[in-house]
Write a protein that holds these residues in place. Structure first.
Motif, PDB file in Angstrom:
ATOM      1  N   ASP A 156       0.849  -1.191   0.000  1.00 44.47           N
ATOM      2  CA  ASP A 156       0.000   0.000   0.000  1.00 44.47           C
ATOM      3  C   ASP A 156       0.885   1.242   0.000  1.00 44.47           C
ATOM      4  OD1 ASP A 156      -1.904   1.934   0.322  1.00 44.47           O
ATOM      5  OD2 ASP A 156      -2.559   1.290   2.324  1.00 44.47           O
ATOM      6  N   LYS A 159      -1.692   4.549   1.250  1.00 45.48           N
ATOM      7  CA  LYS A 159      -2.445   4.445   2.510  1.00 45.48           C
ATOM      8  C   LYS A 159      -3.947   4.397   2.259  1.00 45.48           C
ATOM      9  CE  LYS A 159       1.105   6.705   5.313  1.00 45.48           C
ATOM     10  NZ  LYS A 159       2.105   6.848   4.229  1.00 45.48           N
ATOM     11  N   THR A 160      -4.326   3.557   1.301  1.00 47.51           N
ATOM     12  CA  THR A 160      -5.739   3.444   0.927  1.00 47.51           C
ATOM     13  C   THR A 160      -6.378   2.146   1.421  1.00 47.51           C
ATOM     14  OG1 THR A 160      -5.018   2.564  -1.211  1.00 47.51           O
ATOM     15  CG2 THR A 160      -5.562   4.912  -1.117  1.00 47.51           C
ATOM     16  N   VAL A 188       2.839  -1.069   4.269  1.00 49.76           N
ATOM     17  CA  VAL A 188       2.649   0.327   3.895  1.00 49.76           C
ATOM     18  C   VAL A 188       4.008   0.904   3.511  1.00 49.76           C
ATOM     19  CG1 VAL A 188       1.838   2.594   4.611  1.00 49.76           C
ATOM     20  CG2 VAL A 188       0.681   0.536   5.459  1.00 49.76           C
ATOM     21  N   ARG A 190       6.770   3.593   2.166  1.00 45.18           N
ATOM     22  CA  ARG A 190       6.963   4.997   2.529  1.00 45.18           C
ATOM     23  C   ARG A 190       7.805   5.785   1.539  1.00 45.18           C
ATOM     24  NH1 ARG A 190       5.956   1.874   6.658  1.00 45.18           N
ATOM     25  NH2 ARG A 190       4.749   2.638   8.427  1.00 45.18           N
TER      26      ARG A 190
END
Length: 337
Positions: A156, A159-160, A188, A190
């Motif tokens: 991701d 951040k969905t 997630v 970054r």
């Protein structure tokens, strides 16, 4: 230097099954196996997709030695030239994941295929993440219900990913939401390099990722976000570097799908082409790299009444076409008649 070059004086982990397996390759002794292990070449698969030059640069082994190791790994995996007839049988037997919409499944030749990279691109709100969540749920279904009896891995980058929405879709699919969440790996990302390194980790360490987790689907949502927003790629002078990294990333995703026979789905943003005066000026972001990378490319767009239109823009074997679906509280479905 001997066939097992550089094998003297390096201590090997006691009773390591990985080291022992690597030592079954031609010309690989204990120290060479450890050198491969220390550079994350821990499986025949990770060696089979490496080039001799990059393996040499990582390990310090000669290019000739690396050629020998790679060829031996490919022989162990039975990677060989086959007839087109055999290839056709392999493709026909590949699994597919239902999208939840029979119309969209038909457009894709029966669903999202394993062994390939499938791209869904569109503007915000067109249904990319909803479709990604639906596929992540559906891959856990038994094969007779359109799944693969496997688990999803979601990278991701925007951040969905929404656990609440995931629960709703899982429950509607007949799965235990708690169990479905436990079976789903989410990372997630970054930054660009973080996203790329995650895919490389999965690719290079299949025993502890793909095999240990029974991964049958990898989703990258979205594949292009960091490449467009990162400061390191701002300005035209950095465009070539960005495209080279994106090309490498897509190459890794393609290898991931092909070598491990899993489905890879990437979502992508759109960009507007100022040179288009008639028709749809929007195209997928990422330029020619994205246009030539995925096996199947589907443009999603909104329509009237909350419906979505999926347009198969490009495929190496499927005809261009369109399908209409809707996003319901239960997930992706065919429109109600």
């Amino acid at each position: 230097m001997s066939e097992n070059e550089g094998d003297e004086g390096i201590e090997v982990p006691e009773d390591s099954p990985i080291i022992k397996k690597l030592m079954e390759l031609d010309g690989v002794g204990e120290a060479t196996a450890l050198r491969l292990y220390e550079n994350d070449y821990t499986s025949y698969e990770s060696l089979s997709i490496a080039s001799a030059e990059e393996l040499s640069a990582a390990t310090g082994l000669s290019v000739a030695m690396c050629h020998k190791i790679i060829n031996s790994a490919r022989e162990k995996l039975n990677i060989q030239i086959i007839t087109a007839d055999d290839l056709e049988k392999m493709v026909q037997n590949r699994g597919k994941i239902t999208t939840g919409s029979s119309a969209l499944d038909d457009l894709l030749g029966g669903g999202v295929p394993v062994g390939e990279v499938t791209e869904f691109y569109g503007e915000g709100g067109s249904g990319k993440t909803q479709l990604a969540i639906q596929l992540a749920v559906n891959v856990m279904l038994p094969k007779e219900k359109g799944g693969l009896d496997g688990n999803p891995f979601i990278i991701d980058s925007e951040k969905t990913f929404n656990p609440k929405r995931f629960r709703e879709v899982a429950a509607a699919a007949g799965l235990d939401p708690d169990e479905a969440l436990k079976r789903t790996r989410v990372y997630v990302a970054r930054a660009t390099d973080d996203q790329m390194a995650t895919v490389e980790k999965i690719l290079m360490d299949p025993d502890n990722t793909i095999k240990a987790w029974n991964t049958k689907l990898v989703v990258v949502d979205s594949v292009i976000g960091f490449f467009r927003s990162s400061k390191q790629f701002q300005g035209r002078e950095h465009l070539a570097d960005r495209q080279q990294k994106l090309n490498r990333h897509l190459h890794d995703l393609t290898n991931l799908a092909d070598v491990y026979n899993i489905a890879v789905v990437v979502t992508n943003q759109i960009m507007s082409r100022p040179d288009v005066f008639f028709g749809n000026p929007n195209t997928s972001a990422g330029g020619n790299i994205m246009m030539h990378g995925p096996n199947n490319r589907i443009n999603l767009r909104r329509s009237k009444g909350g419906l979505r239109i999926a347009h198969l823009v490009d495929s190496s074997y499927l005809p261009e076409g369109e399908a209409v679906f809707e996003i319901t509280p239960q997930g992706i479905r065919d429109p109600k008649k």
